[in-house]
Design an enzyme around this catalytic site. Structure first.
Site, PDB file in Angstrom:
ATOM      1  N   GLY A 100      -2.029   3.162  -9.237  1.00 43.85           N
ATOM      2  CA  GLY A 100      -1.556   3.219  -7.858  1.00 43.85           C
ATOM      3  C   GLY A 100      -2.659   3.594  -6.886  1.00 43.85           C
ATOM      4  O   GLY A 100      -2.592   4.658  -6.264  1.00 43.85           O
ATOM      5  N   PRO A 101      -3.687   2.750  -6.731  1.00 42.37           N
ATOM      6  CA  PRO A 101      -4.801   3.072  -5.835  1.00 42.37           C
ATOM      7  C   PRO A 101      -4.490   2.740  -4.371  1.00 42.37           C
ATOM      8  O   PRO A 101      -5.179   1.948  -3.729  1.00 42.37           O
ATOM      9  CB  PRO A 101      -5.942   2.212  -6.378  1.00 42.37           C
ATOM     10  CG  PRO A 101      -5.256   1.008  -6.950  1.00 42.37           C
ATOM     11  CD  PRO A 101      -3.943   1.510  -7.503  1.00 42.37           C
ATOM     12  N   GLY A 102      -3.427   3.376  -3.839  1.00 46.09           N
ATOM     13  CA  GLY A 102      -3.117   3.234  -2.421  1.00 46.09           C
ATOM     14  C   GLY A 102      -3.943   4.219  -1.626  1.00 46.09           C
ATOM     15  O   GLY A 102      -5.083   4.535  -1.980  1.00 46.09           O
ATOM     16  N   GLY A 124      -4.322   7.492  -4.016  1.00 41.60           N
ATOM     17  CA  GLY A 124      -5.014   7.129  -5.241  1.00 41.60           C
ATOM     18  C   GLY A 124      -6.387   6.540  -4.989  1.00 41.60           C
ATOM     19  O   GLY A 124      -7.350   6.832  -5.706  1.00 41.60           O
ATOM     20  N   ASN A 134       4.713  13.297  -4.323  1.00 37.16           N
ATOM     21  CA  ASN A 134       5.508  14.234  -3.535  1.00 37.16           C
ATOM     22  C   ASN A 134       6.589  14.882  -4.389  1.00 37.16           C
ATOM     23  O   ASN A 134       6.881  14.448  -5.505  1.00 37.16           O
ATOM     24  CB  ASN A 134       6.159  13.514  -2.350  1.00 37.16           C
ATOM     25  CG  ASN A 134       5.167  13.236  -1.235  1.00 37.16           C
ATOM     26  OD1 ASN A 134       4.313  14.065  -0.934  1.00 37.16           O
ATOM     27  ND2 ASN A 134       5.274  12.073  -0.606  1.00 37.16           N
ATOM     28  N   ALA A 193      -4.683  10.363   4.689  1.00 36.81           N
ATOM     29  CA  ALA A 193      -5.383   9.092   4.494  1.00 36.81           C
ATOM     30  C   ALA A 193      -4.437   7.934   4.759  1.00 36.81           C
ATOM     31  O   ALA A 193      -3.225   8.051   4.574  1.00 36.81           O
ATOM     32  CB  ALA A 193      -5.942   9.007   3.072  1.00 36.81           C
ATOM     33  N   LYS A 248       4.948  22.728   0.306  1.00 32.72           N
ATOM     34  CA  LYS A 248       4.654  21.345   0.686  1.00 32.72           C
ATOM     35  C   LYS A 248       5.943  20.554   0.832  1.00 32.72           C
ATOM     36  O   LYS A 248       6.079  19.718   1.738  1.00 32.72           O
ATOM     37  CB  LYS A 248       3.747  20.705  -0.368  1.00 32.72           C
ATOM     38  CG  LYS A 248       3.408  19.237  -0.103  1.00 32.72           C
ATOM     39  CD  LYS A 248       2.587  19.061   1.159  1.00 32.72           C
ATOM     40  CE  LYS A 248       2.377  17.587   1.511  1.00 32.72           C
ATOM     41  NZ  LYS A 248       1.588  16.853   0.507  1.00 32.72           N
ATOM     42  N   SER A 269       4.685   9.130   6.141  1.00 31.65           N
ATOM     43  CA  SER A 269       4.856   8.013   5.203  1.00 31.65           C
ATOM     44  C   SER A 269       6.304   7.566   5.096  1.00 31.65           C
ATOM     45  O   SER A 269       6.585   6.388   4.833  1.00 31.65           O
ATOM     46  CB  SER A 269       4.308   8.389   3.830  1.00 31.65           C
ATOM     47  OG  SER A 269       5.013   9.486   3.287  1.00 31.65           O
TER      48      SER A 269
END
Length: 293
Positions: A11-13, A16, A102, A128, A179, A248
């Site tokens: 998951g390189p969003g 990531g 999350n 980010a 958080k 998000s």
């Protein structure tokens, strides 16, 4: 000869991808593989310290994966089951899995596929945004926190020398619930369809205060140490931030994507019910946001 640990990022969003970029700069990290839906040739992350360009190995099918020493999962929480095929190929007898998501159910979410003792839950605070596959802007310096212990220390060591503040915490549960309090408050944007500036309205601020108040009560029942004035702190934090900020949850709603309503609000209602605590506002938020999908 020192053999550095191999790492796969699923998951390189925005999160990531940013974490992968910093790992590509670390002298303590070994071969890096991105497990992605969309092929990318270069990872470009504009960070507060400058542009990082990296060319890690990128694979788009689980059949291409091999066992890694570390697997970092940075998918949305609702995509947990979709990682099963990746985990089947990436996880070996000694692989450790770090969950960068999350909520407060990191371990429970992945025990169907990985033994709990090899799962490292990670609280993430990295502002980010991804504009295209492999293209990310990191707005400010960020941090990652993991539970104290051998696995947590080994995870933190992967980022040696990185500007990301990666640390262990003896009271990780309190970090995670704090958080979550911030995230559950963001439901007001998801519900209204408006950026963070909507909290300038007194009635919306009151709703946010109530959402966080319920999270505070449930978090304490779960063992977290949280201050009495946490709702006031979080409302003030939202009001002090950029009025046009889009979290998000709202971004996903506007884009027509699934939303993380369960990990942000539903979990508070579910855990509250288990402790006999009423959480009508978070239950309502979860119900309405789920209906929007």
């Amino acid at each position: 000869m020192v053999v550095l640990p191999s790492i796969a990022v699923v998951g390189p969003g925005a999160i990531g991808g940013t974490v992968a970029a910093w790992l590509s700069q670390s002298a303590a990290a070994g071969p890096l593989t991105l497990c992605a839906r969309t092929p990318v040739t270069t990872l470009r992350v504009d960070t507060p310290q400058g542009l990082i360009e990296a060319c890690p190995n990128v694979i788009t099918a689980p059949s291409e994966a091999g066992v890694a020493d570390w697997v970092l999962i940075a998918t949305k929480t609702y995509d947990a089951a979709a990682t099963a095929e990746w985990l089947d190929r990436l996880v070996g007898p000694s692989t450790r899995v770090a969950v960068l998501q999350n909520g407060v159910e990191h371990v429970e979410r992945f025990t169907p596929w990985v033994p709990a003792e090899r799962i490292v839950p990670v609280v993430v605070e990295i502002p980010a945004e991804r504009s295209a596959p492999g293209v990310i802007v990191q707005r400010r310096d960020g941090w990652l926190k993991v539970p104290a212990g051998g696995n947590g220390a080994a995870f933190a060591a992967l980022f040696a020398g990185s500007p990301l503040a990666v640390s262990t915490d003896e009271d990780w549960i309190s970090v995670a619930w704090r958080k979550l309090a911030v995230n559950c408050a963001g439901a007001v944007s998801g519900l209204t369809g408006k950026p963070a500036g909507v909290v300038s309205r007194a009635e919306i601020a009151g709703l946010m205060h109530g959402l966080v108040g319920e999270c505070l009560a449930v978090g304490r029942a779960e063992g977290a140490t949280l201050p009495d004035d946490l709702p006031d702190q979080i409302v003030a934090q939202y009001r002090a931030g950029p009025a046009d900020s889009i979290n998000s949850l709202l971004a996903d709603r506007l884009a027509g994507r699934p939303m993380e309503w369960d990990a942000r609000n539903g979990v508070i209602a579910r855990r509250g019910q288990a402790h006999g605590l009423a959480t009508p506002l978070n239950a309502m938020a979860a119900a309405i946001l789920s209906a929007m999908e």
